[in-house]
Write an enzyme that holds these catalytic residues in place. Structure first.
Site, PDB file in Angstrom:
ATOM      1  N   LYS A  87      74.837  26.230 -29.129  1.00 12.31           N
ATOM      2  CA  LYS A  87      74.796  27.595 -29.658  1.00 12.31           C
ATOM      3  C   LYS A  87      73.479  28.309 -29.357  1.00 12.31           C
ATOM      4  O   LYS A  87      73.442  29.530 -29.254  1.00 12.31           O
ATOM      5  CB  LYS A  87      75.045  27.568 -31.168  1.00 12.31           C
ATOM      6  CG  LYS A  87      76.430  27.038 -31.564  1.00 12.31           C
ATOM      7  CD  LYS A  87      77.522  28.041 -31.276  1.00 12.31           C
ATOM      8  CE  LYS A  87      78.901  27.509 -31.675  1.00 12.31           C
ATOM      9  NZ  LYS A  87      79.985  28.438 -31.284  1.00 12.31           N
ATOM     10  N   GLU A 109      77.472  35.537 -37.744  1.00  9.19           N
ATOM     11  CA  GLU A 109      78.412  34.778 -38.560  1.00  9.19           C
ATOM     12  C   GLU A 109      78.203  33.314 -38.239  1.00  9.19           C
ATOM     13  O   GLU A 109      77.623  32.988 -37.187  1.00  9.19           O
ATOM     14  CB  GLU A 109      79.847  35.176 -38.228  1.00  9.19           C
ATOM     15  CG  GLU A 109      80.494  34.425 -37.041  1.00  9.19           C
ATOM     16  CD  GLU A 109      79.807  34.658 -35.702  1.00  9.19           C
ATOM     17  OE1 GLU A 109      79.117  35.679 -35.560  1.00  9.19           O
ATOM     18  OE2 GLU A 109      79.968  33.812 -34.795  1.00  9.19           O
ATOM     19  N   SER A 374      79.068  19.061 -27.165  1.00  7.62           N
ATOM     20  CA  SER A 374      78.492  20.368 -27.508  1.00  7.62           C
ATOM     21  C   SER A 374      77.459  20.324 -28.618  1.00  7.62           C
ATOM     22  O   SER A 374      76.649  21.241 -28.750  1.00  7.62           O
ATOM     23  CB  SER A 374      79.611  21.354 -27.862  1.00  7.62           C
ATOM     24  OG  SER A 374      80.440  20.805 -28.867  1.00  7.62           O
TER      25      SER A 374
END
Ligand SMILES: Cc1ncc(COP(=O)(O)O)c(C=O)c1O
Lengths: 388, 256
Positions: A87, A109, A374
């Site tokens: 991210k 968010e 990830s």
């Protein structure tokens, strides 16, 4: 690169938002067209990705997992990046964009909390005010990340609407933005939302696939047979897949959350099952009723607990370039545990879905598989251990 | 149809047309008919009838909660179109509906159903002019007006673009933000409305944040229509048709 950004991927995408946001989306689109070719911007971004975030991340041959599956499995180690997930690639890039556009406040968010932590981190780095919307249910199940955001100086706003998960957190952030966009940038965390977000997030995440493709060619002298990633909104997936799309011999698989089973209706697999519809400003695969009311998703993994998906992935499904599969809660949790002991890496529950799929689908024995890990699983310990 | 909208802006005998918003099916279908009729009896010139949607991005907490309550009480598109059919006998009705509810049905089919239910127009708050071509054509064919929205930050070029394809009236959003009651009328509203008038010959109505008779009077001095939503949805929740009728009467009075 062209002087325009895609607003549509086949029939998907678009900008289904209140008129108030149109000038802001136009500004962001113009900004990205310039910045993505601006050497000073790219230098700043690449410098931070290298020195601050820890890129390039390794491509690691998972020997014991490979033995167990009967293939050679290469893991793209996004779990080793600063903050523990992919991210940050997107959050750093978008906070830099926001600064260039003169925005003084950031909102985001978050579902699993990873995107919230990444955004809070980038904001701390530049001393920018940061507000993160998070569903109350996700605050409960991803507690460590809530504490991290607080330590980083961000304000976490609990969203108490609906199922109190990611869908409502995105809606709350969009509502804030409709009122605040003159001064505020919304760092959307996945390759979803109105144009130009799906393109910006893809462009910022394709570093995963660009690095992995170069690494595999360099070390193994050939392209992988299969490339695999988990799909929530689809940012780590589209970032991984993009550089391989033209490599037609490479099979590409996206793994969604089957939750309690596709038949149960309690899942997060709109690409595997869903109708087409509009959610959060774009037309894509969406879980909805016959009358177009959006349904709640369900997954043990907060990051995959979302009823929509990125518009580009929807097009890649329709054209057949990417195949989508779905893995349920139980299989993901069991892969989470098995993988931890096989490799000494505790994976996030999101990529544990992709690992579970690989465990069950070895394909032709001996294939070379590339899987994007990830993120790391520290945030998920309570959830997994709580299930017994 | 479109003529009934024009008539609503001409024959009201007030400073401006009064246009209450109500949530179809809130608190239930039968009550929302009574609420709409109370609006008509208390001096409203046109009602905006919301079709509830699960994820209404342009709405603040009060209207969002009303939509959720309506859906929980079993409101469907068909049910709200039934409310529309009954109300349209006594007052022009413009449906307010989110894009997904329209597109799932198909633009053509939805426009046809709305027209058959006596609707005079359609407002789709998350369908900007660039995405609206197909629905606009379908509405034109069905004889109902697709009413566009303009925001305070909409550029002059875009106002012209929107004005060129507007039907019925132009819905001007008073402030950047979602629906909800606000303290006052923004000082720049007259400028905003002036810019909108530069791009259209149609009537200009103002909504979002208009909450009190004083607001309505001020907005009525600037615009051709005054839209009141959240204040009335709140009244519907607190005291049903009777309470809504009282509030609409006081708003109408302030416009005389
Ligand atoms: C580690 C990790 N992987 C995957 C995801 C899913 O998001 P996306 O599909 O955008 O990659 C998340 C989301 O929170 C995440 O934290």
């Amino acid at each position: 690169m062209s002087a325009e950004l895609e607003r549509r991927f086949g029939p998907y995408g678009g900008r289904y938002v209140p008129e108030t946001l149109i000038p802001t989306l136009d500004e962001l689109e113009r900004g990205w067209i310039e910045l993505r070719e601006d050497p000073s911007f790219l230098d700043e971004l690449h410098g931070l990705l290298r020195d601050y975030a820890g890129r390039p991340t390794p491509l690691y041959e998972a020997k014991r997992l490979s033995e167990r599956v009967g293939n050679r499995i290469l893991l793209k180690r996004e779990d080793l990046m600063h903050t523990g997930a992919h991210k940050l690639n997107n959050a750093l890039g978008q906070v830099l964009i926001a600064r260039r556009l003169g925005k003084t406040r950031i909102i985001a968010e978050t579902g699993a909390g990873q995107h919230g932590v990444a955004t809070a981190t980038a904001c701390a780095l530049f001393g920018i005010e940061c507000v993160v919307y998070m569903g109350a249910e996700d605050i409960r199940r991803q507690r460590p990340n809530v504490e991290r955001m607080g330590l980083l100086g961000a304000t976490v706003e609990s969203v108490e609407i609906g199922a109190r998960t990611l869908k409502e957190a995105v809606s709350a952030a969009i509502r804030d933005w409709v009122a605040s966009s003159e001064t505020t940038h919304y760092v959307l965390g996945s390759a979803v939302g109105p144009a130009p977000f799906p393109v910006i997030v893809r462009d910022l995440q394709r570093v995963i696939g660009d690095e992995a493709r170069a690494q595999v060619l360099d070390r193994w002298g050939k392209l992988p047979d299969r490339v695999i990633a988990c799909v929530g909104g689809g940012s780590n997936a589209i970032g991984t897949f993009t550089p391989f799309l033209e490599d037609t011999d490479v099979e590409i698989v996206g793994v969604e959350a089957a939750g309690e089973g596709l038949e149960s209706g309690r899942h997060g697999a709109p690409l595997s099952t869903g109708a087409r519809g509009i959610l959060h400003g774009s037309y894509s695969a969406v879980l909805q009723t016959e009358e177009g009311q959006i349904l709640e998703a369900h997954s043990v993994s907060a990051g995959l607990d979302y009823p929509g998906s990125g518009p580009q992935l929807a097009e890649l499904r329709d054209t057949g370039r990417v195949r989508f599969e779905a893995v349920g809660d139980d299989a993901a949790v069991s892969a989470f545990k098995e993988f931890s002991q096989l490799e000494g890496i505790i994976p996030a529950l999101e990529p544990a879905h992709a690992i579970a799929w690989l465990l069950e689908n070895p394909g032709a024995g001996g294939s070379l598989d590339l899987l994007t890990l990830s993120g790391r699983g520290d945030k998920d310990l309570a959830e997994v251990l709580g299930r017994g | 149809m479109a003529e009934r909208i024009a008539a609503a802006f001409n024959g009201h005998g007030k400073r401006a047309a009064l246009m209450p918003y109500l949530m179809g099916g809130y608190p239930d279908l039968e009550s929302s008919v009574a609420i709409g009729e109370a609006c008509a009896a208390a001096g409203a010139d046109l009602v905006e009838l919301g079709i509830p949607f699960s994820d209404p991005l342009a709405d603040g907490p009060v209207i969002h909660a009303a939509a959720t309550a309506a859906l929980d009480a079993g409101a469907t598109v068909e049910g709200v179109l039934g409310v529309c059919a009954r109300l349209s006998a006594s007052i022009p009705v413009v449906l307010m509906v989110y894009a997904n509810v329209v597109l799932v049905d198909g633009a053509k089919r939805f426009a046809g159903r709305a027209a058959a239910a006596g609707a005079d127009g359609l407002i789709v708050p998350d369908l900007p002019v660039d995405e609206a071509e197909e629905l606009r054509a379908a509405c034109d064919r069905a004889g109902i007006a697709l009413v566009p929205l303009v925001a305070p930050n909409t550029t002059p070029e875009r106002i012209t673009e929107i004005g060129a394809v507007a039907r019925g009236f132009v819905y001007t959003v008073s402030v950047a933000g979602t629906t909800g009651e606000r303290r006052g009328v923004p000082p720049e509203l007259a400028d905003t409305v002036g810019r909108v008038r530069g791009g259209t010959a149609l009537p200009v109505a103002v909504g979002f944040g208009v909450s009190t008779p004083e607001h309505a009077r001020a907005v009525g001095g600037i615009a051709d229509g005054v839209i009141v939503g959240t204040r009335l949805v709140r009244a519907a929740g607190e005291g049903g048709a009777e309470k809504v009728g009282e509030v609409v009467a006081s708003l109408a009075e302030s416009l005389r």
